[in-house]
Write a protein that holds these residues in place. Structure first.
Motif, PDB file in Angstrom:
ATOM      1  N   GLY A 414      30.617  26.943  24.780  1.00  0.00           N
ATOM      2  CA  GLY A 414      31.801  27.433  24.075  1.00  0.00           C
ATOM      3  C   GLY A 414      32.905  26.386  24.028  1.00  0.00           C
ATOM      4  N   ALA A 415      33.068  25.639  25.138  1.00  0.00           N
ATOM      5  CA  ALA A 415      34.058  24.560  25.175  1.00  0.00           C
ATOM      6  C   ALA A 415      33.724  23.476  24.163  1.00  0.00           C
ATOM      7  N   ALA A 416      32.419  23.119  24.073  1.00  0.00           N
ATOM      8  CA  ALA A 416      31.996  22.087  23.122  1.00  0.00           C
ATOM      9  C   ALA A 416      32.210  22.547  21.684  1.00  0.00           C
ATOM     10  N   VAL A 417      31.870  23.810  21.410  1.00  0.00           N
ATOM     11  CA  VAL A 417      32.079  24.359  20.065  1.00  0.00           C
ATOM     12  C   VAL A 417      33.572  24.394  19.741  1.00  0.00           C
ATOM     13  N   GLY A 418      34.371  24.830  20.704  1.00  0.00           N
ATOM     14  CA  GLY A 418      35.817  24.880  20.496  1.00  0.00           C
ATOM     15  C   GLY A 418      36.422  23.514  20.264  1.00  0.00           C
ATOM     16  N   THR A 419      35.965  22.518  21.054  1.00  0.00           N
ATOM     17  CA  THR A 419      36.475  21.151  20.896  1.00  0.00           C
ATOM     18  C   THR A 419      36.075  20.581  19.540  1.00  0.00           C
ATOM     19  N   GLN A 420      34.823  20.857  19.128  1.00  0.00           N
ATOM     20  CA  GLN A 420      34.327  20.367  17.839  1.00  0.00           C
ATOM     21  C   GLN A 420      35.076  21.020  16.681  1.00  0.00           C
ATOM     22  N   ALA A 421      35.417  22.307  16.850  1.00  0.00           N
ATOM     23  CA  ALA A 421      36.061  23.058  15.760  1.00  0.00           C
ATOM     24  C   ALA A 421      37.575  22.893  15.740  1.00  0.00           C
ATOM     25  N   PHE A 422      38.155  22.377  16.834  1.00  0.00           N
ATOM     26  CA  PHE A 422      39.613  22.350  16.985  1.00  0.00           C
ATOM     27  C   PHE A 422      40.289  21.565  15.865  1.00  0.00           C
ATOM     28  N   THR A 423      39.834  20.325  15.646  1.00  0.00           N
ATOM     29  CA  THR A 423      40.455  19.477  14.624  1.00  0.00           C
ATOM     30  C   THR A 423      40.246  20.035  13.217  1.00  0.00           C
ATOM     31  N   PRO A 424      39.017  20.454  12.827  1.00  0.00           N
ATOM     32  CA  PRO A 424      38.855  21.057  11.499  1.00  0.00           C
ATOM     33  C   PRO A 424      39.725  22.305  11.284  1.00  0.00           C
ATOM     34  N   ILE A 425      39.874  23.134  12.337  1.00  0.00           N
ATOM     35  CA  ILE A 425      40.732  24.320  12.211  1.00  0.00           C
ATOM     36  C   ILE A 425      42.173  23.899  11.938  1.00  0.00           C
ATOM     37  N   GLN A 426      42.658  22.907  12.699  1.00  0.00           N
ATOM     38  CA  GLN A 426      44.030  22.424  12.493  1.00  0.00           C
ATOM     39  C   GLN A 426      44.220  21.855  11.088  1.00  0.00           C
ATOM     40  N   ASN A 427      43.231  21.052  10.654  1.00  0.00           N
ATOM     41  CA  ASN A 427      43.363  20.354   9.362  1.00  0.00           C
ATOM     42  C   ASN A 427      43.236  21.291   8.169  1.00  0.00           C
ATOM     43  N   ASN A 428      42.367  22.305   8.283  1.00  0.00           N
ATOM     44  CA  ASN A 428      42.070  23.156   7.131  1.00  0.00           C
ATOM     45  C   ASN A 428      42.861  24.463   7.107  1.00  0.00           C
ATOM     46  N   LEU A 429      43.145  25.017   8.292  1.00  0.00           N
ATOM     47  CA  LEU A 429      43.855  26.295   8.346  1.00  0.00           C
ATOM     48  C   LEU A 429      45.298  26.153   8.810  1.00  0.00           C
ATOM     49  N   GLY A 430      45.582  25.080   9.537  1.00  0.00           N
ATOM     50  CA  GLY A 430      46.925  24.894  10.100  1.00  0.00           C
ATOM     51  C   GLY A 430      46.907  25.022  11.609  1.00  0.00           C
ATOM     52  N   LYS A 431      47.821  24.330  12.279  1.00  0.00           N
ATOM     53  CA  LYS A 431      47.838  24.303  13.740  1.00  0.00           C
ATOM     54  C   LYS A 431      48.061  25.669  14.359  1.00  0.00           C
ATOM     55  N   GLN A 432      48.769  26.541  13.671  1.00  0.00           N
ATOM     56  CA  GLN A 432      49.038  27.858  14.224  1.00  0.00           C
ATOM     57  C   GLN A 432      47.764  28.688  14.391  1.00  0.00           C
ATOM     58  N   TRP A 433      46.726  28.372  13.619  1.00  0.00           N
ATOM     59  CA  TRP A 433      45.503  29.163  13.668  1.00  0.00           C
ATOM     60  C   TRP A 433      44.715  28.942  14.953  1.00  0.00           C
ATOM     61  N   THR A 434      44.923  27.834  15.635  1.00  0.00           N
ATOM     62  CA  THR A 434      44.247  27.654  16.931  1.00  0.00           C
ATOM     63  C   THR A 434      44.720  28.710  17.931  1.00  0.00           C
ATOM     64  N   PHE A 435      45.976  29.144  17.795  1.00  0.00           N
ATOM     65  CA  PHE A 435      46.521  30.181  18.689  1.00  0.00           C
ATOM     66  C   PHE A 435      46.149  31.585  18.217  1.00  0.00           C
ATOM     67  N   ILE A 436      46.103  31.797  16.906  1.00  0.00           N
ATOM     68  CA  ILE A 436      45.701  33.107  16.374  1.00  0.00           C
ATOM     69  C   ILE A 436      44.241  33.391  16.721  1.00  0.00           C
ATOM     70  N   ILE A 437      43.387  32.377  16.631  1.00  0.00           N
ATOM     71  CA  ILE A 437      41.976  32.540  17.002  1.00  0.00           C
ATOM     72  C   ILE A 437      41.853  32.823  18.500  1.00  0.00           C
TER      73      ILE A 437
END
Length: 499
Positions: A414-437
């Protein structure tokens, strides 16, 4: 100790399977309850040192887990064109991939070979990996070569770091059960999650000290010294681990051959869904937020100053620590399961506050850091404290390391998936979405915990061992159990009586 064991061991030779005493579920339970808490002076001393050594061993894990937080900031300063988001994710994820392998394989070694072998192996792997990381260089000064070298070195370190989870935690849980059964939960938390969480402020404090001594013009020296200090931490426990004794629970109940994994899964499938699923969600949220928190804070600070970033990062780590103590206080009073659900609920609360008000709250840096720290603090209080504890309590001793390692490995996935997805989530959805997720994960975490995680508050580990052995007997399993002078041939009562 029984007469049969004395006769078998009197000549110092290893008894053959046919010479082993017969053990039934009834005799196993009676012997276990009589011996589980009756320690001689040497066993008692070894149990206390095992608990302390777990703390010192896992603090090196906490340090290694947080080492890349400020290193990411340095590498982006030193190699702005080469240290892309892809490279940064690869270097950070190498520790996670290694940790997943370490948790699975060392968890198996922990049960099938022995606690001592597992602990010594993980210590050596961390030392080797940290040494390679400190000395990392690319061919002809190549930056890409440096980062590939670091990827491999961090992967080796990760195998050791991952292996520490089942090796140290199972040993600490069993030792705490022998010496402080009523306070097993708080003791376990203080030598596991507290030191793992303390690794964050420790790593940033070391960074600030080295940065102040070397100066911002010698950033390469700074990161290499920080990596080098990671070599020293695991060495503090190496000598003791060479001389430690296994717990009485393990010496009496170890199953090293013909492990009935089918029966294990049949008995513990719900518990595995609970500990694996909750750990996946927790690490999916907390690990990338730890690894990239330095980058997040650096982006919020207008000039991106390295020292200012580190100081805010240190405050963030300190705010997150009190949650560990609150969790240790509540685990007996509120219960393991309720405390974990309370922590996941905190993700929902603070994740939504930060996520929905991100653009406004980031304009006030102290407020942002405080809320960010509180979100991590409730994570420490709930799943951070309780996941290791419930994973060490929910399973019987013969398969505790394997099931704990599997649960932690799914968490690190889960940590690896989260780390891999972190930057794409920030770039495509916005930084606030890391907290909403994170808030969404909190809701799912509450549900999984409620339906699948057992509450073992106040339950003696010996009781679960006795139930497990009776379950094996009821399902017709026979085989060798125990180690050293506690070895025996487990069989059903009809065979034992005929013998």
């Amino acid at each position: 100790m029984s007469v049969e064991k004395d006769i078998n061991s009197v000549d110092g030779k290893e008894p053959k399977a046919g010479d082993l005493r017969k053990v039934t579920a009834e005799t196993y339970e009676a012997e276990l309850k009589a011996a589980a808490h009756g320690l001689n002076k040497k066993e008692s001393l070894s149990a206390y040192f095992t608990i302390l050594a777990a703390g010192f061993g896992l603090i090196s894990d906490g340090y290694q887990n947080n080492l890349m937080t400020m290193s990411n900031v340095i590498f982006k300063k030193l190699y702005p064109n080469d240290y892309t988001s892809i490279v940064s994710t690869r270097v950070s994820n190498s520790l996670l991939v290694g940790a997943v392998l370490g948790q699975i394989f060392v968890g198996l070694i922990c049960d099938r070979v022995g606690r001592k072998v597992a602990l010594v192996s993980t210590t050596l792997l961390i030392v080797i990996g940290a040494t390679l990381g400190t000395a990392a260089h690319g061919v002809h000064g190549s930056a890409q070569g440096l980062f590939w070298f670091l990827t491999i070195a961090r992967g080796i370190t990760g195998v050791g770091v991952g292996g520490e989870y089942p090796a140290s935690s199972t040993s600490a849980s069993e030792a705490a059960n022998e010496t402080a059964q009523r306070n097993r939960g708080p003791v376990f938390i203080m030598v596991t999650n507290f030191v793992l969480s303390f690794g964050g402020p420790l790593a940033v404090s070391v960074f600030l000290i080295v940065l102040s001594a070397a100066g911002e013009n010698h950033l390469e020296t700074v990161w290499r010294v920080c990596f080098g200090i990671g070599i020293l931490l695991p060495l503090t426990v190496f000598f003791f681990r060479l001389r430690m004794l296994s717990s009485k629970l393990y010496r009496k109940g170890a199953i090293k051959r013909r492990v009935p994994y089918g029966l294990v899964f049949k008995r513990y499938w719900r518990e595995l869904i609970g500990t694996c699923g909750a750990w996946f969600l927790y690490d999916f949220v907390t690990f990338p937020n730890g690894v990239f928190s330095g980058t997040i804070i650096s982006s919020v600070i207008h000039n991106g100053d390295i020292k200012a970033t580190a100081e805010w990062q240190l405050l963030l780590g300190i705010i997150a620590l009190p949650g560990v103590f609150v969790g240790a206080y509540l685990c007996n009073r509120l219960g393991r399961r309720n405390t974990m659900m309370l922590g996941f609920s905190g993700y929902l609360l603070f994740g939504l506050i930060i996520g929905l008000a991100y653009n406004k709250i980031t304009k006030i840096i102290p407020l942002f850091v405080i809320f960010y720290g509180l979100m991590q603090s409730v994570g420490n209080m709930g799943p951070g404290d309780m996941l290791g504890l419930t994973s060490s309590e929910s399973y019987a001793t013969p398969i505790r390391g394997t099931c704990y390692g599997l649960s932690a490995a799914i968490g690190k996935t889960g940590a690896a998936v989260g780390t891999q997805a972190f930057t794409p989530i920030q770039n495509n959805l916005g930084k606030q979405w890391t907290f909403i997720i994170a808030a969404i994960c909190g809701v799912i975490g509450v549900l999984i915990t409620y339906f699948c995680v057992p509450d073992m508050t106040g339950v003696d580990l010996a009781d679960e061992d006795a139930k497990f052995m009776r379950y094996l007997a009821d399902n017709g399993w026979e085989g060798e159990i125990g180690e050293d002078d506690e070895r025996g041939m487990f069989t059903d009562h009809h065979v034992a009586e005929a013998g």
